[in-house]
Scaffold this active site. Sequence first.
Site, mmCIF file in Angstrom:
data_model
loop_
_atom_site.group_PDB
_atom_site.id
_atom_site.type_symbol
_atom_site.label_atom_id
_atom_site.label_comp_id
_atom_site.label_asym_id
_atom_site.label_seq_id
_atom_site.Cartn_x
_atom_site.Cartn_y
_atom_site.Cartn_z
ATOM 1 N N ASP A 261 0.813 -1.011 0.069
ATOM 2 C CA ASP A 261 0.040 0.179 0.083
ATOM 3 C C ASP A 261 0.719 1.294 0.006
ATOM 4 O O ASP A 261 0.970 2.009 -0.971
ATOM 5 C CB ASP A 261 -0.904 -0.015 1.422
ATOM 6 C CG ASP A 261 -1.538 -1.279 1.402
ATOM 7 O OD1 ASP A 261 -2.455 -1.473 0.606
ATOM 8 O OD2 ASP A 261 -1.188 -2.173 2.275
ATOM 9 N N GLU B 33 1.506 -6.438 -5.360
ATOM 10 C CA GLU B 33 1.130 -5.648 -6.401
ATOM 11 C C GLU B 33 2.589 -5.116 -7.009
ATOM 12 O O GLU B 33 2.798 -4.858 -8.032
ATOM 13 C CB GLU B 33 0.060 -4.555 -5.981
ATOM 14 C CG GLU B 33 -0.330 -3.592 -7.169
ATOM 15 C CD GLU B 33 -1.605 -2.819 -6.906
ATOM 16 O OE1 GLU B 33 -2.276 -3.599 -6.315
ATOM 17 O OE2 GLU B 33 -1.770 -1.760 -7.370
HETATM 18 O O1 TRH Z 1 4.193 -6.278 0.618
HETATM 19 P P1 TRH Z 1 3.254 -6.540 -0.427
HETATM 20 O O2 TRH Z 1 2.581 -7.957 -0.267
HETATM 21 O O3 TRH Z 1 2.122 -5.534 -0.367
HETATM 22 C C1 TRH Z 1 0.797 -5.723 -0.687
HETATM 23 C C2 TRH Z 1 0.075 -5.687 0.664
HETATM 24 O O4 TRH Z 1 -0.041 -7.008 1.091
HETATM 25 C C3 TRH Z 1 -0.961 -5.154 0.620
HETATM 26 O O5 TRH Z 1 -2.208 -5.033 1.523
HETATM 27 C C4 TRH Z 1 -1.959 -5.310 -0.768
HETATM 28 O O6 TRH Z 1 -2.910 -4.397 -0.885
HETATM 29 C C5 TRH Z 1 -1.070 -5.331 -1.928
HETATM 30 O O7 TRH Z 1 0.038 -6.157 -1.712
HETATM 31 C C6 TRH Z 1 -1.586 -5.749 -3.324
HETATM 32 O O8 TRH Z 1 3.776 -6.690 -1.727
HETATM 33 P P2 TRH Z 1 4.019 -5.659 -2.970
HETATM 34 O O9 TRH Z 1 3.225 -4.998 -3.456
HETATM 35 O O10 TRH Z 1 4.919 -6.100 -3.996
HETATM 36 O O11 TRH Z 1 5.080 -4.376 -2.270
HETATM 37 C C7 TRH Z 1 6.447 -4.687 -1.662
HETATM 38 C C8 TRH Z 1 6.950 -3.544 -1.878
HETATM 39 O O12 TRH Z 1 8.304 -3.633 -1.274
HETATM 40 C C9 TRH Z 1 7.256 -2.875 -3.177
HETATM 41 O O13 TRH Z 1 7.072 -1.417 -3.257
HETATM 42 C C10 TRH Z 1 8.886 -3.199 -3.384
HETATM 43 C C11 TRH Z 1 9.250 -3.044 -1.995
HETATM 44 N N1 TRH Z 1 10.573 -4.006 -1.813
HETATM 45 C C12 TRH Z 1 11.748 -3.029 -1.654
HETATM 46 O O14 TRH Z 1 11.644 -1.723 -1.464
HETATM 47 N N2 TRH Z 1 12.919 -3.607 -1.063
HETATM 48 C C13 TRH Z 1 12.976 -4.989 -1.115
HETATM 49 O O15 TRH Z 1 14.090 -5.757 -0.796
HETATM 50 C C14 TRH Z 1 11.835 -5.788 -1.500
HETATM 51 C C15 TRH Z 1 11.825 -7.248 -1.497
HETATM 52 C C16 TRH Z 1 10.815 -5.097 -1.687
#
Ligand code: TRH
Length: 374
Positions: free
Chosen positions: A15, A270
């Site tokens: 989010d 996402e």
């Molecule tokens: O963390 P997520 O599972 O996020 C979500 C939430 O579950 C939320 O409630 C839901 O609404 C949404 O998904 C669909 O997965 P996401 O979206 O991939 O977010 C992870 C974030 O972390 C993304 O912006 C990339 C970042 N990231 C880093 O900045 N550094 C890292 O080393 C990693 C592995 C990820």
Amino acid sequence: MRWDIFCRVVDNFGDAGVAWRLARQLRAEWGAEVRLVLDHVPILARLDHRVQPEAVLQEVGGITVVAWGHPLGAAADVVVETFGCEVPDSYLSAMAGRSPAPAWVNLEYLSAEPWVEGCHRLPSPHSRHGLPRHFFFPGFTRRTGGLLRETGLLAARDAFRQSETARQRFCSTLALPTPAAGARLVTLFGYDTVQAHDLLEVWTRAPRPVYCLVPEGTPLAARVACHLGRDPLNRVHEAGALMLAWIPFRDQMDYDQLLWSADCNFVRGEDSFVRAQWAARPLVWHIYPQSENAHRIKLDAFLAHYLDGLAPELAARYRALFLAWNGVGDMGVAWNGLEKDWPLLETHAHAWADRLAAMPDLAHNLVEFVEKSL
Ligand code: TRH
């Protein structure tokens, strides 16, 4: 224009991650004056080391980050509610008192389901104070709001890849051993799942060495450590064909380089899911699990688009890998079933990224939409 983006963290990073990425792009490429109003600033601090987790009001990279509940004063020209979060009542009154009324958009979750095209840009029936509000849906087709993609992202990716030693340099910046020649470099970011056990066993016996990088600080990273009987502080684990390293969770701005370095990216939710598509390498998506298996419909809808263009038998095998990683089917069988297919999957991933990049990006579409409605 002045933009206020509101975000409530439901869980995890996505989010805040999406809201932050949008804020940064509006600031950098559209000269917008952006405030991000967030109910859990410490999550943002995990994604960007410049953010102070306890500050209620701070400036980061030209963006004002405001803790939810801090007074906001006058309403902005454009108001974005991410993922159905409602703006506070006091702010709504400020919006109602503003003339002209602000453009008001509800930025929704990403889905490849066909109904999204019909709902994108529709007025929201829940508008309050008689102020018009519209749904804005990200998506994979021209009839949706598109995907977040910064200008120059793909050029930066290609420049990174052109350097033969980029991958080695990347590993050395993390003080990791250099991948063995011919090793398949895989990044592993997902939700906690027992399928990880099977995958690790398969990789240990893989015909081609696997070098797996696992970002720390997630339940999956802990599960992997537990399964291998290791402490992530030991950093590197070697067994048979598998070399596995726990790496520090990276800043969001550096995460792309991790994805670009890899041959295959396991991603989730996402935002990481979208970034892996821009990385143009084969990906495996751990979709956010929903009750009553609702996520299966979303997964199938994405695969209907993503696998289009692959030969049917290969598409079926690749689909089996997505399903297995999401708990349906045997992970080992699915992974091994694709052993000879990687060159085709790589070509396909590139073609998919190019196809998406031929469409305008989400920030562009959003700016165009609000400019028309103001
Ligand atoms: O963390 P997520 O599972 O996020 C979500 C939430 O579950 C939320 O409630 C839901 O609404 C949404 O998904 C669909 O997965 P996401 O979206 O991939 O977010 C992870 C974030 O972390 C993304 O912006 C990339 C970042 N990231 C880093 O900045 N550094 C890292 O080393 C990693 C592995 C990820």
